[in-house]
Design a protein around this motif. Structure first.
Motif, short mmCIF file in Angstrom:
data_model
loop_
_atom_site.label_atom_id
_atom_site.label_comp_id
_atom_site.label_asym_id
_atom_site.label_seq_id
_atom_site.Cartn_x
_atom_site.Cartn_y
_atom_site.Cartn_z
N ARG A 16 92.16 -1.16 19.86
CA ARG A 16 91.94 -2.41 20.60
C ARG A 16 92.79 -3.57 20.11
NH1 ARG A 16 85.64 -3.05 20.18
NH2 ARG A 16 86.20 -2.28 18.10
N PRO A 17 92.93 -3.79 18.79
CA PRO A 17 93.81 -4.90 18.36
C PRO A 17 95.25 -4.72 18.81
CG PRO A 17 92.38 -4.20 16.57
CD PRO A 17 92.23 -3.19 17.65
N LEU A 18 95.73 -3.48 18.85
CA LEU A 18 97.09 -3.25 19.32
C LEU A 18 97.21 -3.54 20.81
CD1 LEU A 18 97.94 0.09 17.44
CD2 LEU A 18 98.61 -2.24 16.83
N GLU A 19 96.19 -3.16 21.59
CA GLU A 19 96.20 -3.46 23.01
C GLU A 19 96.22 -4.98 23.24
OE1 GLU A 19 96.48 -1.35 25.37
OE2 GLU A 19 95.88 0.60 24.56
N GLU A 20 95.42 -5.70 22.48
CA GLU A 20 95.39 -7.15 22.62
C GLU A 20 96.72 -7.77 22.22
OE1 GLU A 20 92.11 -8.30 20.21
OE2 GLU A 20 90.58 -7.44 21.54
N LEU A 21 97.35 -7.22 21.18
CA LEU A 21 98.65 -7.73 20.76
C LEU A 21 99.70 -7.49 21.84
CD1 LEU A 21 100.41 -9.03 18.63
CD2 LEU A 21 100.68 -6.78 17.54
N CYS A 22 99.65 -6.33 22.49
CA CYS A 22 100.57 -6.06 23.61
C CYS A 22 100.40 -7.09 24.71
CB CYS A 22 100.33 -4.65 24.15
SG CYS A 22 101.03 -3.30 23.17
N ASP A 23 99.15 -7.36 25.08
CA ASP A 23 98.88 -8.33 26.14
C ASP A 23 99.39 -9.72 25.77
OD1 ASP A 23 97.70 -6.38 27.70
OD2 ASP A 23 95.68 -6.80 26.96
N THR A 24 99.20 -10.10 24.50
CA THR A 24 99.66 -11.41 24.06
C THR A 24 101.17 -11.53 24.15
OG1 THR A 24 97.77 -11.59 22.54
CG2 THR A 24 99.66 -13.02 22.12
N VAL A 25 101.87 -10.50 23.69
CA VAL A 25 103.34 -10.52 23.71
C VAL A 25 103.85 -10.58 25.15
CG1 VAL A 25 105.39 -9.15 23.22
CG2 VAL A 25 103.60 -9.36 21.50
N VAL A 26 103.28 -9.76 26.02
CA VAL A 26 103.75 -9.71 27.41
C VAL A 26 103.49 -11.03 28.12
CG1 VAL A 26 103.33 -8.64 29.65
CG2 VAL A 26 103.59 -7.21 27.63
#
Length: 630
Positions: free
Chosen positions: A471-481
């Protein structure tokens, strides 16, 4: 003359005869009406005798509305010093509606245009947009209706008496009240939708495209409504405009769904959660154009808990590039299964791209992460370098020069190496994520590094406590995009992002020893295995592990050469590796009934869940994996 009378009256005028002396049979004139009155006239000189029918007159009104809207947009609106006429009040929305429908791409876009430009001008409070599929109607959009009513009519047969009449005649049907409905269509009293509808008046518009009815647009009112002649004319024109827009939108929707299905089929459905790596990824097709392209990513498990990280970009975007991407992704996975080093794998992949044709090029990054050695070996073919986020939050991007893209490069490829601390993050992306019309690649990489420095530290720290939680990696992806591509609809290139959290193997999970080059090596290996597996609490695997290692060491003594080394790895499985100094390839033989040998590798395959060979620059490794006991 008809144009003069149209301006004086402020209404449509038809004039018989050749009033301009050019050989016309008649003139149809429609005034250009603004709020302050007529500002011009639009005339059509007809070649055929007879006044244009209602469909042609409706088209003329729609074009007139479009012209008025464009005039006001370019010259500025006339001050509203007097109350608008009914036709002037309606013509501006029709002009804007015509332009908006021309720009609508999807069925939902068409629906939103109707909501914006139809409800308020007509004083309506309900809009129902349906399409015909076979003998049933399906709701594709609605406003002003309860969910229960929409569920009732969605998917029902199109034999309702009003719908059947509108589809058969392909003409507008205006019903000002329920009493009028029952007078015109007595059979409607027994239909289920009558009791459930919250509306009291309806305008049924057949949506006509390519000469057939493809759906209905129903404008409805909560109170009885008396339709004027002007409303009838405008609604008739609306019917034709919506039909063309919907047909185009439906074709786009079909192609859009096919493109999405193709893209989903070519990309990984889910990234594996491996002992040495957990990852999250995003693929974002170009906002303008086909929503399918040539960007791809992958996470491939290798032997000894190693992991291959892949991201690539076939130049261009579209169906053809997506097909090339699928071939390259399959080729990379196949070559990775052979445990090739990155530079050798790129050499093979470059040959494949060459064979695809002179116009085929692809950039790619292939990395091999070894959790035992804590190193990441990688090659770049025209691609952006990886970004490393250390556990303390330090962001680092290696300064290396990539080789040319696949299809334009001449091997050999340069190999690079990174030393990764435990619980580091690797960020891989394609140029579509960092490059745009307003920034170049270097500026985008600087911005990406700044974003990661600000938001990635909690992800790294969380990974230290729960490595498997993605989940933290998914959230980081969303933040970057969201930070780099805030307006997805305006992008012109595909974008790929892969963020991987690495995890190194603990020292107490690795055990190795050197064995002599004589027949006693097998016995020493068995003794070492019994001792080490007892220390790890894996006594249930002692017997099968002894059989496997005895066979592998025996093969080295008989068919290869030293030095011989045994290594054991404890992970989600028990990994046994036997190294020797020969580059010969082991092969499973088909032993005959009377043969006294040739069954060793068959035994290895039967006792292990996976096995294979890995080649180094001056030696090879035969490895096996066994599932751990529950």
């Amino acid at each position: 003359m008809a144009p003069v009378h149209a301006v004086r009256r402020g209404a449509y005028v038809w004039g018989e005869g050749d009033s301009l002396g050019i050989g016309a049979a008649g003139t149809a004139a429609m005034p250009l009406l603004r709020a302050a009155g007529p500002v011009g006239v639009l005339s059509v000189l007809t070649a055929d005798p007879g006044e244009p029918d209602e469909v042609r007159r409706s088209l003329l009104r729609a074009i007139t509305g479009w012209v008025v809207a464009r005039l006001e947009g370019s010259a500025g609106a006339t001050p509203r010093d007097s109350a608008p006429t009914a036709e002037g009040e309606r013509s501006v929305p029709m002009g804007a509606l015509t332009a908006a429908l021309a720009e609508a791409i999807t069925s939902q876009d068409v629906m939103q245009v109707l909501v914006k430009y139809v409800l308020r001008p007509f004083g309506a409070d309900g809009l129902l947009f349906t399409v015909l599929e076979g003998s049933r109607i399906h709701v594709i959009g609605a406003v002003g209706y309860p969910e229960e009513f929409l569920k009732l009519i969605d998917g029902t047969r199109s034999d309702q008496v009003v719908i059947r009449d509108v589809v058969r005649t392909r003409t507008l049907q205006l019903i000002g009240s329920k009493a009028e409905l029952f007078r015109t269509f007595p059979a409607a009293k027994g239909e289920a939708w009558i009791a459930a509808t919250p509306k009291e008046a309806w305008a049924y518009l057949p949506v006509i495209a390519s000469g057939r009815a493809i759906g209905l647009c129903v404008v409805s009112f909560s109170e009885p409504h008396a339709f004027s002649d002007e409303e009838r004319t405008l609604l008739t024109a609306l019917s034709g405009l919506v039909g063309q827009a919907l047909e185009r939108a439906r074709l786009y929707d079909v192609e859009h769904v096919r493109a999405q299905q193709l893209q989903r089929g070519l990309l990984p459905r889910a990234l594996p959660r491996l002992p040495a790596a957990t990852a999250a990824a995003r693929y974002l097709p170009a906002g303008r154009g086909e929503e399918v392209g040539g960007d791809w990513y992958d996470l491939i498990p290798l032997s000894a808990d190693r992991v291959a990280l892949v991201i690539g970009d076939v130049m261009g975007h579209g169906i053809t590039e997506a097909a090339v991407m699928g071939r390259l992704r399959t080729a990379v996975r196949t070559l990775a299964e052979l445990d090739m080093p990155p530079d050798e794998l790129f050499g093979r992949l470059n040959d494949l791209v060459w064979e695809l044709g002179e116009d085929s090029y692809a950039t790619c990054l292939y990395a091999d992460f070894d959790p035992v050695a804590r190193t990441c070996s990688y090659c770049l073919a025209g691609h952006l370098p990886p970004i490393v986020i250390h556990p303390d939050g330090t962001v680092h991007s290696p300064d290396v020069s990539p080789d040319p893209p696949l299809g334009a490069a001449d091997p050999p490829f340069s190999a690079h190496q990174l030393h990764l601390p435990d619980e580091s993050l690797l960020v891989l992306c394609t140029d579509g994520l960092v490059e745009s019309d307003t920034r170049d690649v270097d500026q985008g990489l600087v911005q990406l590094g700044r974003i990661l420095a600000e938001v990635a530290v909690p992800t790294v720290r969380f990974g230290a406590t729960d490595h498997d939680d993605v989940r933290p990696l998914e959230e980081l992806c969303d933040t970057v995009v969201s930070a780099l591509l805030p307006d997805r609809e305006q992008t012109t290139d595909d974008a790929g992002l892969l963020i991987v959290r690495t995890r190194c193997t603990a020292a107490n999970d690795v055990a190795s020893c050197t064995l002599p080059e004589d027949p006693q090596a097998a016995g020493q290996a068995r003794a070492y295995i019994r001792k080490q597996l007892a220390r790890w609490g894996l006594d249930d695997l002692v017997l099968t592990t002894e059989l496997l290692v005895s066979e592998l060491v025996g093969n080295v003594i008989r068919h290869a050469k030293g030095p011989i080394r045994l290594r054991l790895l404890r992970s989600r499985s028990l990994i046994c590796e036997v190294y020797d100094g020969s580059l010969s390839t082991p092969r499973i033989r088909h032993a005959g009934y009377t043969d006294e040998g040739g069954r060793g590798l068959q035994l290895v395959a039967a006792l292990s869940s996976r096995w294979g060979a890995r080649y180094l620059h001056d030696s090879k490794c035969i490895w096996t994996e066994q599932d751990l006991p529950q």
